[in-house]
Design an enzyme around this catalytic site. Structure first.
Site, PDB file in Angstrom:
ATOM      1  N   ASP A 131      -5.308  -2.747 -18.641  1.00 45.85           N
ATOM      2  CA  ASP A 131      -3.957  -2.021 -18.967  1.00 45.85           C
ATOM      3  C   ASP A 131      -4.693  -1.066 -20.713  1.00 45.85           C
ATOM      4  O   ASP A 131      -3.387  -0.663 -20.987  1.00 45.85           O
ATOM      5  CB  ASP A 131      -2.961  -2.024 -18.943  1.00 45.85           C
ATOM      6  CG  ASP A 131      -1.971  -2.688 -17.789  1.00 45.85           C
ATOM      7  OD1 ASP A 131      -2.885  -2.280 -16.766  1.00 45.85           O
ATOM      8  OD2 ASP A 131      -1.643  -3.809 -17.751  1.00 45.85           O
ATOM      9  N   HIS A 183       0.074   1.831 -13.842  1.00 45.71           N
ATOM     10  CA  HIS A 183       1.056   0.871 -14.168  1.00 45.71           C
ATOM     11  C   HIS A 183       2.113   1.303 -14.575  1.00 45.71           C
ATOM     12  O   HIS A 183       2.646   1.819 -14.644  1.00 45.71           O
ATOM     13  CB  HIS A 183       0.975   0.520 -15.559  1.00 45.71           C
ATOM     14  CG  HIS A 183       1.444  -0.142 -16.171  1.00 45.71           C
ATOM     15  ND1 HIS A 183       0.323  -2.004 -15.927  1.00 45.71           N
ATOM     16  CD2 HIS A 183       1.832  -1.035 -17.435  1.00 45.71           C
ATOM     17  CE1 HIS A 183       1.269  -3.136 -16.658  1.00 45.71           C
ATOM     18  NE2 HIS A 183       2.168  -1.995 -17.188  1.00 45.71           N
ATOM     19  N   ASN A 204       1.497   3.265  -2.362  1.00 46.70           N
ATOM     20  CA  ASN A 204       0.953   4.440  -2.923  1.00 46.70           C
ATOM     21  C   ASN A 204      -0.334   4.782  -2.333  1.00 46.70           C
ATOM     22  O   ASN A 204      -0.613   6.108  -2.704  1.00 46.70           O
ATOM     23  CB  ASN A 204       0.115   3.410  -4.482  1.00 46.70           C
ATOM     24  CG  ASN A 204       1.539   3.895  -5.645  1.00 46.70           C
ATOM     25  OD1 ASN A 204       2.354   4.950  -5.462  1.00 46.70           O
ATOM     26  ND2 ASN A 204       1.686   3.215  -6.245  1.00 46.70           N
ATOM     27  N   GLU A 251       6.109   6.862  -9.255  1.00 48.41           N
ATOM     28  CA  GLU A 251       4.257   6.414  -8.588  1.00 48.41           C
ATOM     29  C   GLU A 251       4.393   7.523  -7.622  1.00 48.41           C
ATOM     30  O   GLU A 251       2.885   8.343  -7.320  1.00 48.41           O
ATOM     31  CB  GLU A 251       4.589   5.702  -8.334  1.00 48.41           C
ATOM     32  CG  GLU A 251       4.299   4.646  -9.605  1.00 48.41           C
ATOM     33  CD  GLU A 251       4.325   2.851  -8.791  1.00 48.41           C
ATOM     34  OE1 GLU A 251       4.062   1.995  -9.897  1.00 48.41           O
ATOM     35  OE2 GLU A 251       4.507   3.145  -7.643  1.00 48.41           O
ATOM     36  N   ASN A 285      -6.312   3.351 -12.890  1.00 41.97           N
ATOM     37  CA  ASN A 285      -5.254   2.886 -12.428  1.00 41.97           C
ATOM     38  C   ASN A 285      -3.868   3.407 -12.826  1.00 41.97           C
ATOM     39  O   ASN A 285      -3.993   4.315 -13.621  1.00 41.97           O
ATOM     40  CB  ASN A 285      -5.102   1.154 -13.265  1.00 41.97           C
ATOM     41  CG  ASN A 285      -4.197   0.647 -12.892  1.00 41.97           C
ATOM     42  OD1 ASN A 285      -4.017   0.140 -11.601  1.00 41.97           O
ATOM     43  ND2 ASN A 285      -3.578  -0.268 -14.528  1.00 41.97           N
ATOM     44  N   LEU A 321      -4.541  -6.327  -7.777  1.00 42.16           N
ATOM     45  CA  LEU A 321      -4.056  -7.541  -9.282  1.00 42.16           C
ATOM     46  C   LEU A 321      -5.240  -7.755  -9.831  1.00 42.16           C
ATOM     47  O   LEU A 321      -4.495  -8.722 -10.485  1.00 42.16           O
ATOM     48  CB  LEU A 321      -3.242  -8.678  -8.557  1.00 42.16           C
ATOM     49  CG  LEU A 321      -1.965  -7.423  -8.100  1.00 42.16           C
ATOM     50  CD1 LEU A 321      -0.829  -8.265  -6.911  1.00 42.16           C
ATOM     51  CD2 LEU A 321      -0.985  -6.746  -8.680  1.00 42.16           C
ATOM     52  N   GLY A 343       0.905  -1.349   0.302  1.00 47.58           N
ATOM     53  CA  GLY A 343      -0.069   0.292   0.023  1.00 47.58           C
ATOM     54  C   GLY A 343       1.017   1.015  -0.293  1.00 47.58           C
ATOM     55  O   GLY A 343       0.562   2.514   0.119  1.00 47.58           O
TER      56      GLY A 343
END
Length: 189
Positions: free
Chosen positions: A146, A105, A14, A175, A103, A86, A12
């Site tokens: 994606d 990536h 992010n 990120e 999302n 995921l 976690g």
């Protein structure tokens, strides 16, 4: 205030950065009010507890049915952030949150996306193909892994002695630098 949910499967980092960013931004019109996780005991659940945020542990069979849309609606969730989650998102959830789900990536899509392309697997593939740069992609979620519309990309150059581990750390810096502000902006659209 717009209520958002963060979906995560792991530690976690992010999620933590997004929560802290929104807490620091006192005039933020966005609040993380739910953390959704598919792994009991995942670090993201501790982050939720430490920040007084409700959490929901989900079951794969029910998720692939209605996508927990009833629970998300009951929690007044208006926007969803996938941050290291995921599982493939089911059609019911995509329909309920069309262009209200993003999302992140760890590569420059459309390269290195799709089923099985997450975490270290992405960085190994990038290096195996001798790419000159990598980075992050923030995109809307659609029915294909994606594949949704890209809203932000940030890059880093790859050095000649790069390893999957060092590249992963450099991409994670991107990120943490870009994802929280992108969430705050996109959730208000």
């Amino acid at each position: 205030m717009k209520q958002i949910a963060i979906f995560a499967s792991g530690a976690g980092s992010n999620a933590k950065n997004i929560i802290e960013y929104l807490n620091r931004t006192s005039n933020s019109a966005v609040k993380v009010s739910l953390v959704v996780c598919n792994k009991p005991g995942a670090g993201v659940l501790t982050i939720a507890t430490n920040n007084n945020i409700s959490s929901l542990i989900i079951d794969k069979e029910k998720f692939h049915g209605n996508g927990y849309t009833d629970e998300l609606t009951a929690a007044n969730i208006e926007f969803i952030v996938l941050a290291g989650f995921l599982w493939k998102i089911p059609p019911a959830l995509i329909k309920a949150y069309h262009r209200k789900m993003i999302n992140i990536h760890p590569a420059l899509l459309p390269k290195y996306g799709g089923r099985g392309m997450y975490g270290r697997f992405v960085h190994e593939a990038v290096l195996a193909n001798k790419e000159q740069e990598s980075g992050i992609t923030i995109h809307f979620v659609d029915e294909i892994y994606d594949n949704g519309q890209i809203v932000l990309q940030a890059t880093c150059l790859i050095s000649h002695n790069e390893t999957p581990e060092t590249l992963e750390k450099r991409v994670q810096v991107l990120e943490h630098r870009h994802f929280p502000a992108a969430v705050a902006f996109l959730a208000t659209l």
